[in-house]
Design an enzyme around this catalytic site. Structure first.
Site, PDB file in Angstrom:
ATOM      1  N   ASN A 189       0.832  -1.200   0.000  1.00  0.00           N
ATOM      2  CA  ASN A 189       0.000   0.000   0.000  1.00  0.00           C
ATOM      3  C   ASN A 189       0.870   1.255   0.000  1.00  0.00           C
ATOM      4  O   ASN A 189       1.927   1.304   0.625  1.00  0.00           O
ATOM      5  CB  ASN A 189      -1.010   0.011   1.151  1.00  0.00           C
ATOM      6  CG  ASN A 189      -0.415  -0.223   2.521  1.00  0.00           C
ATOM      7  OD1 ASN A 189       0.576  -0.921   2.662  1.00  0.00           O
ATOM      8  ND2 ASN A 189      -1.017   0.364   3.531  1.00  0.00           N
ATOM      9  N   GLU A 231      -3.085  -4.533  -3.056  1.00  0.00           N
ATOM     10  CA  GLU A 231      -3.618  -5.432  -4.087  1.00  0.00           C
ATOM     11  C   GLU A 231      -3.665  -4.729  -5.442  1.00  0.00           C
ATOM     12  O   GLU A 231      -3.298  -5.297  -6.474  1.00  0.00           O
ATOM     13  CB  GLU A 231      -5.038  -5.892  -3.732  1.00  0.00           C
ATOM     14  CG  GLU A 231      -5.139  -6.684  -2.438  1.00  0.00           C
ATOM     15  CD  GLU A 231      -5.413  -5.805  -1.226  1.00  0.00           C
ATOM     16  OE1 GLU A 231      -4.858  -4.693  -1.141  1.00  0.00           O
ATOM     17  OE2 GLU A 231      -6.187  -6.239  -0.360  1.00  0.00           O
TER      18      GLU A 231
END
Ligand code: THU
Length: 127
Positions: A43, A56
């Site tokens: 992130n 992701e």
């Protein structure tokens, strides 16, 4: 070590590169393409919070931007005791590029596998 465990270990490694000075919540992701290539993501936060991108999506966008659109599975790691499931926006993105794919979730002691279809049924489609 089995394939899922290996991918999860790579997600743990990717977590070390998280840039999360605002939330302190570090996430790592590792995905596998159908031709055996692994892409990592972590992130990346921003002082303008809305500009933050989840681990992701970083991994998926790295793969897709290199023409690797067939993603088989993605592992996700964080520092929490609980399994870290993808957020809603990431679920939508996963449904675009790995609708039949699997998600490998881990915590300190266990690894479990779920299907993208099970965590985002009826995902949005332009049809
Ligand atoms: N985050 C992820 O990277 N993946 C998720 O699936 C959920 C949330 C990040 C975004 C933000 O940097 C931090 O975790 C706290 O929300």
């Amino acid at each position: 070590m089995d394939e899922n465990r290996k991918l999860y270990e790579m997600a743990l490694k990717a977590k070390e590169f998280a840039y999360a000075p605002y939330s302190g919540f570090k996430v790592g992701a590792a995905l596998l393409t159908d031709d055996g290539i692994v892409f990592l993501g972590s992130n990346i936060e921003n002082a303008s919070y809305g500009a933050t991108v989840c681990a992701e999506r970083v991994a998926v966008f790295k793969a897709v931007s290199e023409a690797k659109t067939n993603i088989v599975k993605i592992a996700i790691a964080s520092d929490t005791e609980d399994f870290t499931y993808p957020c809603g926006i990431c679920r939508q993105v996963l449904s675009e590029f790995m609708p039949d794919g699997e998600i490998i979730l881990g915590n300190k002691t266990h690894i479990k596998v779920c299907k993208v279809k099970d965590i985002i049924p009826n995902s949005f489609k332009l049809s």
